[in-house]
Design a protein around this motif. Structure first.
Motif, mmCIF file in Angstrom:
data_model
loop_
_atom_site.group_PDB
_atom_site.id
_atom_site.type_symbol
_atom_site.label_atom_id
_atom_site.label_comp_id
_atom_site.label_asym_id
_atom_site.label_seq_id
_atom_site.Cartn_x
_atom_site.Cartn_y
_atom_site.Cartn_z
ATOM 1 N N GLY A 106 -30.790 40.698 -17.182
ATOM 2 C CA GLY A 106 -31.912 40.274 -18.010
ATOM 3 C C GLY A 106 -33.045 41.278 -18.063
ATOM 4 O O GLY A 106 -34.207 40.916 -17.900
ATOM 5 N N PRO A 107 -32.764 42.555 -18.346
ATOM 6 C CA PRO A 107 -33.811 43.583 -18.282
ATOM 7 C C PRO A 107 -34.585 43.740 -19.592
ATOM 8 O O PRO A 107 -33.997 43.704 -20.672
ATOM 9 C CB PRO A 107 -33.007 44.856 -17.999
ATOM 10 C CG PRO A 107 -31.714 44.628 -18.718
ATOM 11 C CD PRO A 107 -31.428 43.145 -18.596
ATOM 12 N N PRO A 108 -35.886 43.967 -19.529
ATOM 13 C CA PRO A 108 -36.675 44.282 -20.733
ATOM 14 C C PRO A 108 -36.692 45.782 -20.991
ATOM 15 O O PRO A 108 -37.744 46.440 -20.962
ATOM 16 C CB PRO A 108 -38.062 43.752 -20.376
ATOM 17 C CG PRO A 108 -38.154 43.953 -18.895
ATOM 18 C CD PRO A 108 -36.754 43.753 -18.361
ATOM 19 N N ASN A 109 -35.521 46.359 -21.260
ATOM 20 C CA ASN A 109 -35.389 47.809 -21.361
ATOM 21 C C ASN A 109 -36.228 48.430 -22.466
ATOM 22 O O ASN A 109 -36.648 49.584 -22.361
ATOM 23 C CB ASN A 109 -33.920 48.178 -21.586
ATOM 24 C CG ASN A 109 -33.095 48.082 -20.329
ATOM 25 O OD1 ASN A 109 -33.518 48.522 -19.266
ATOM 26 N ND2 ASN A 109 -31.913 47.503 -20.438
ATOM 27 N N ASN A 110 -36.460 47.692 -23.532
ATOM 28 C CA ASN A 110 -37.209 48.222 -24.669
ATOM 29 C C ASN A 110 -38.649 47.731 -24.686
ATOM 30 O O ASN A 110 -39.326 47.810 -25.712
ATOM 31 C CB ASN A 110 -36.507 47.820 -25.971
ATOM 32 C CG ASN A 110 -35.078 48.310 -26.005
ATOM 33 O OD1 ASN A 110 -34.824 49.502 -25.845
ATOM 34 N ND2 ASN A 110 -34.129 47.407 -26.195
ATOM 35 N N GLY A 111 -39.098 47.264 -23.535
ATOM 36 C CA GLY A 111 -40.398 46.601 -23.466
ATOM 37 C C GLY A 111 -40.198 45.105 -23.581
ATOM 38 O O GLY A 111 -39.172 44.626 -24.078
ATOM 39 N N SER A 112 -41.174 44.349 -23.127
ATOM 40 C CA SER A 112 -41.046 42.906 -23.068
ATOM 41 C C SER A 112 -41.785 42.225 -24.213
ATOM 42 O O SER A 112 -43.015 42.317 -24.317
ATOM 43 C CB SER A 112 -41.597 42.392 -21.731
ATOM 44 O OG SER A 112 -41.750 40.998 -21.742
#
Length: 275
Positions: A106-112
């Motif tokens: 569940g990562p916010p890789n592109n920003g949250s």
């Protein structure tokens, strides 16, 4: 002799190493050494500061154990971007950190999108009110939260990650929850949906997310993506297990992480739901 790569476990924002309590015994049973990085005492610190602390922690564990080979890094939520900042921004050119694979849950890789929504003057206060006791504490003020400000999609931190790009010497794996059956019980706060950016720059909700992080925040070029549950019927039994804060304890995800760390998993990417 144990030839497994040690797994470095990195928890997320306002979380703690106890999030790995379901994974840890599984790793022990399969003879995978694991090191739990704890940054709970670093509330208020920024991404780079925590990333440097992660670097120091890995180096200290290497010295303590005498291990000099590659490691795997397993992260939840923003912990993935902390690890990525270390590997791609701070260590990108030198490549001193030997990492075989990075597993992000569940990562916010592109920003949250949620971090941005918290700061929205119209929608933010109501969203925060709904999440009190679920995801944020009482009297939460996003303006005082360094990590939330740094994880907004247009922040310098996310821009630095975007410029650096992923490393071709690391296998990236992304594990996501999704409301495949559109059940409101999946994440009742938002009627089973997740907030994300709309193509017109506004806001919309989607079932392609875990209640907090939409898939559009997580996807990375070249990364393998697994969407859970693999059987939608599992949502009828335990829909809450596929939500953001519980994902690292979900038995299905724990089994997949185990398989990746023992290299016994086959690619199992699924197409996320569209809305």
């Amino acid at each position: 002799m144990n030839h497994r790569c040690p797994a470095v476990l990195v928890h997320g924002w306002r979380s703690h190493p106890g999030i790995w309590n379901r994974l840890a015994p599984v790793l022990s049973d399969t003879a995978v050494p694991f090191w739990r990085f704890d940054h709970t005492a670093m509330q208020g610190a920024g991404t780079e500061t925590i990333a440097l602390a992660l670097r120091d922690y890995i180096r200290a564990k290497r010295e303590e154990t005498g291990y000099t080979g590659p490691v795997d890094i397993v992260c939840h939520s923003m912990g993935t971007c902390i690890a990525r900042y270390l590997l791609e921004v701070l260590d990108g050119d030198a490549r001193e950190e030997q990492v075989r694979q990075l597993v992000g849950i569940g990562p916010p890789n592109n920003g949250s999108a949620m971090a941005e929504l918290f700061n929205d003057p119209e929608r933010g206060p109501e969203v925060i009110r709904r999440l009190v006791g679920v995801f944020v504490p009482e009297d939460y003020d996003p303006g005082d939260d360094t990590i939330v400000q740094e994880f907004r999609p247009r922040s310098r931190t996310i821009a630095a990650l975007r410029r650096a790009g992923t490393r071709d010497d690391i296998a990236y794996r992304i594990l996501l929850g999704a409301n495949l059956t559109a059940t409101p019980a999946f994440f009742p706060v938002f009627s089973g949906k997740t907030w994300e950016f709309a193509p017109d720059g506004g806001w919309r909700t989607t079932y392609a997310g875990d209640g907090i992080v939409p898939h559009s925040d997580s996807l990375l070029p070249g990364a393998q993506v697994d969407v859970f549950p693999t059987d939608p019927a599992n949502l009828a039994r335990n829909p809450e297990l596929y939500c953001h804060t519980i994902l690292p304890k979900n038995p299905e995800l724990v089994a997949r992480v185990r398989d990746y760390l023992t290299l016994s998993a086959r690619p199992a990417a699924r197409t996320p739901p569209r809305s």
